[in-house]
Design a protein around this motif. Structure first.
Motif, short mmCIF file in Angstrom:
data_model
loop_
_atom_site.label_atom_id
_atom_site.label_comp_id
_atom_site.label_asym_id
_atom_site.label_seq_id
_atom_site.Cartn_x
_atom_site.Cartn_y
_atom_site.Cartn_z
N THR A 353 -11.17 6.65 -0.23
CA THR A 353 -11.63 6.28 -1.57
C THR A 353 -10.48 5.62 -2.33
N SER A 354 -10.83 4.74 -3.25
CA SER A 354 -9.83 4.05 -4.05
C SER A 354 -10.08 4.32 -5.53
N SER A 355 -8.99 4.30 -6.30
CA SER A 355 -9.07 4.60 -7.72
C SER A 355 -7.85 4.04 -8.43
N HIS A 356 -7.67 4.43 -9.68
CA HIS A 356 -6.46 4.06 -10.42
C HIS A 356 -5.27 4.83 -9.85
N ASN A 357 -4.19 4.15 -9.59
CA ASN A 357 -2.92 4.71 -9.10
C ASN A 357 -2.87 4.96 -7.60
N ASP A 358 -4.00 5.21 -6.94
CA ASP A 358 -3.87 5.62 -5.53
C ASP A 358 -5.12 5.35 -4.71
N VAL A 359 -4.91 5.44 -3.39
CA VAL A 359 -5.98 5.44 -2.39
C VAL A 359 -5.80 6.72 -1.59
N MET A 375 0.32 3.76 -5.82
CA MET A 375 0.89 2.59 -6.48
C MET A 375 0.74 2.82 -7.98
N PRO A 376 1.78 3.31 -8.64
CA PRO A 376 1.65 3.70 -10.05
C PRO A 376 1.24 2.54 -10.95
N ASN A 377 0.36 2.87 -11.90
CA ASN A 377 -0.09 1.95 -12.95
C ASN A 377 -0.88 0.75 -12.42
N CYS A 380 -6.75 0.16 -7.56
CA CYS A 380 -7.26 -0.37 -6.29
C CYS A 380 -8.77 -0.57 -6.44
N ALA A 381 -9.23 -1.81 -6.31
CA ALA A 381 -10.64 -2.12 -6.53
C ALA A 381 -11.48 -1.96 -5.28
N ALA A 382 -10.87 -2.06 -4.10
CA ALA A 382 -11.64 -1.98 -2.86
C ALA A 382 -10.73 -1.51 -1.73
N VAL A 383 -11.32 -0.87 -0.73
CA VAL A 383 -10.58 -0.37 0.42
C VAL A 383 -11.44 -0.52 1.66
N ASP A 384 -10.79 -0.78 2.80
CA ASP A 384 -11.53 -0.92 4.06
C ASP A 384 -10.61 -0.56 5.22
N PHE A 385 -11.19 0.00 6.27
CA PHE A 385 -10.49 0.23 7.53
C PHE A 385 -10.72 -0.98 8.43
N ILE A 393 -6.81 -1.47 4.67
CA ILE A 393 -6.65 -2.65 3.85
C ILE A 393 -7.08 -2.31 2.42
N THR A 394 -6.23 -2.62 1.44
CA THR A 394 -6.53 -2.28 0.05
C THR A 394 -6.39 -3.51 -0.84
#
Length: 632
Positions: A353-359, A375-377, A380-385, A393-394
């Protein structure tokens, strides 16, 4: 209105079974409660109250609230639980009393408006006190056996600020305390005459905002944690302050949670994330302390206090051993909106899952966090294996595409300046050699990814708005992109030209290929589910996907597809008939993405409040396979 619509939908269709949850509403003061039996912890997630067995990790769900839970309490005997909620301006917010043994709703109490700030049981389970929020400013006493209100009063004088804390005495059912912004009151209840009388405590020259209150075992003193970083000891009988401290080394960002230990020492949680043991009055000397991640909102003793639980604002739960102050992380989750979810190819054991600050990468069965990419501040809008499983991939809002090793989380490579308005969508081809990314400016870019180099092959400039979703055909010769400009474009990935374009009066949020890849289905802000022909882009059918809000997430199986959106409901549809078969209720935030596990046994949904809910897929693989044979 919400309940009426929900009951109507459940009558017309079945309900999805909630299997497990990942998440904790850590921003609620006192939201993490240890049950007196020593085996369970109680905490809210969205509009669901969760009881979790600490040993077996089994979760039980109590559903009945129509909006986010705002406060939780457990009775001294453990027989009852209580939870209050928030609601819209001008409407009444419910308090629900639950029976712990039966795991069932006991009664629903409605008097407060907009928000219930706090709830507390009397020591003998005779009364329940409820405190309204700033718009309500009232305290109400309820008779638990009679399920009715006994009396109520204004919680604080109009000259005082909001009231935040509420608690009963340890031995008397007729005395309770409220505290807040420059207000601290001791209340005496007279059930026979249905009256409640407040006495304001005299704090002398001190001006304090009280956030938490705890009463001593003999009902002689109460201890109040304040935003100034000190603790007040107040005599309950005289309502006069006796001591306050520590005098010099106050706690940064205030005392947010407080417990009294059997030894007479105090156990504190602070806004800076410190768990500290203090000597009792008058010294209030710090004995020892330990830091955790995030501001502490809950401290709850397990049994006699050999262990205790700590909940933080960053949605993390810890179990502490009192002897050496060592901690174990019980659970963690995102504490802001989750933007995407993905499974590895043909693997249902893990998902990311992806969100603000981290995956984060999760184990699906246990809900444990396996990997965190920080990744502070940044968001991450999308993530995929990648299909070969060698990279995660983020896509980030700083315009970079970052790839990581899934085993260690170490960076693999970074594509700088991939998009100038942030990367908003990403997908990987089945041979793991190419990436397709979408940006906030509307461009779709194809990247050739080899061992040591990443080069852009083509930039496709058709969309005028942000690209929200990308899906690629199995043969890697075609893809479809959805955008907020009201178009879905089918691209030829061999010639890098547009094959078809779909126009609609909406902002597209989700798109899926039908398994045979001859049709696509779309969802967006117009609340419609659209069926479209891939060959010529013509519309086949349009369904009303939601009655109230947009469709944000969508996934498809052989004969069914799943949607979720702003109405906070998970819906399972028959593809051919266009009918809803099952509805899942549990989210209190807008659902952002849904995904069906590759093995077809579970549905995982994520929402804006950071919750991850795992539902049992209502159809077996045999049902899907039988339907496919019938079609053929």
């Amino acid at each position: 209105i919400f309940l009426k619509r929900l009951l109507q939908m459940e009558a017309e269709s079945g309900s999805l079974e909630l299997v497990s949850t990942i998440g904790f509403e850590g921003s609620i003061p006192g939201g993490l409660q240890a049950h007196p039996d020593g085996h369970h912890i109680i905490y809210p997630l969205g509009c669901t109250l969760i009881m979790k067995d600490v040993c077996s990790q089994k979760q039980t769900f109590l559903s009945g609230h129509t909006d986010s839970i705002s406060c939780v309490a457990c009775s001294a005997s453990g027989a009852y639980l209580a939870s209050g909620q928030v609601t819209h301006m001008g409407f009444k917010a419910d308090v629900i009393v639950w029976q712990f043994a039966e795991r069932a709703l006991y009664c629903r109490l409605s008097l407060h408006k907009v928000r219930v700030q706090a709830v507390a049981f009397s020591p003998n389970d005779k009364f329940l006190a409820t405190l309204g929020g700033q718009d309500d400013n009232s305290v109400v006493i309820w008779d638990i056996a009679g399920k009715e209100a006994v009396c109520g009063s204004q919680a604080a004088m109009t000259s005082a600020g909001p009231v935040y804390a509420l608690t009963f005495c340890r031995n008397r059912d007729d005395i309770f305390i409220t505290g807040g912004d420059v207000t601290l009151r001791v209340w005496e209840l007279k059930p026979q005459s249905r009256q409640v009388t407040p006495t304001d405590c005299n704090l002398g020259q001190l001006k304090r905002i009280v956030k938490c209150i705890h009463v001593s075992e003999d009902d002689q003193y109460m201890y109040c944690g304040t935003t100034s970083g000190d603790v007040l000891q107040v005599n309950l009988k005289t309502c006069l302050i006796r001591y306050f401290g520590p005098q010099k080394e106050k706690f940064s960002q205030g005392v947010t949670a407080l417990q009294l230990l059997p030894s007479g020492n105090l156990l504190l949680g602070t806004g800076e994330g410190s768990v500290a043991e203090l000597k009792g009055a008058p010294s209030f000397k710090r004995v020892r302390s330990e830091k955790v991640a995030g501001a502490i909102t809950s401290v709850s003793l397990r049994g006699s206090g050999n262990q205790f639980f700590v909940g933080t604002k960053t949605a993390e739960m810890y179990q502490f051993e009192f002897a050496d102050f060592s901690s174990t992380l019980l659970g963690s989750c995102h504490y802001s909106s989750i933007t995407d979810i993905t499974f590895p190819l043909e693997s249902s054991e893990l998902f990311a899952t992806s969100s603000h600050n981290d995956v984060r990468v999760w184990h699906a069965e246990t809900g444990k966090e396996l990997l965190r990419l920080v990744m502070p501040n940044l968001t991450c809008a999308a993530v995929d294996f990648t299909p070969d499983g060698r990279a995660i991939i983020t896509a980030w809002d700083d315009g970079k595409i970052r790839a990581y090793y899934p085993e260690t989380g170490r960076p693999m490579y970074t594509i700088h300046d991939a998009h100038n308005k942030g990367v908003t969508a990403i997908a990987c081809t089945s041979d793991s050699r190419s990436l397709i990314s979408g940006g906030g400016e509307g461009q779709v870019r194809v990247w050739e990814v080899t061992g040591r180099s990443q080069a852009m092959r083509e930039a496709l400039k058709e969309h005028k708005g942000a690209v929200t979703c990308i899906k690629i055909r199995k043969n890697n010769e075609e893809c479809v992109t959805a955008s907020t400009d009201g178009t879905c474009i089918i691209w030829d990935l061999v010639r890098f030209v547009r094959s078809q374009v779909i126009f609609a009066n909406t902002m597209f949020r989700a798109v899926c290929y039908r398994p045979d890849e001859c049709q696509i289905i779309t969802g967006g802000t117009d609340r419609k589910v659209g069926y479209w022909e891939v060959y010529d882009g013509s519309q086949i059918r349009e369904l009303e996907g939601s009655k109230s809000d947009s469709i944000n997430g969508m996934d498809i199986c052989e004969r069914h597809f799943v949607t979720g959106g702003g109405d906070k409901l998970i819906k399972v549809w028959r593809y051919d008939e266009g009918e809803v078969t099952h509805v899942g209720v549990g989210h209190s935030g807008d659902i952002t993405r849904v995904k069906v596990a590759p093995n077809g046994q579970h549905i995982v949904s994520v929402s804006e409040d950071g919750a991850i809910l795992r539902w049992r897929y209502p159809f077996s693989q045999e049902d899907e396979g039988a339907g496919q044979q019938t079609e053929q």
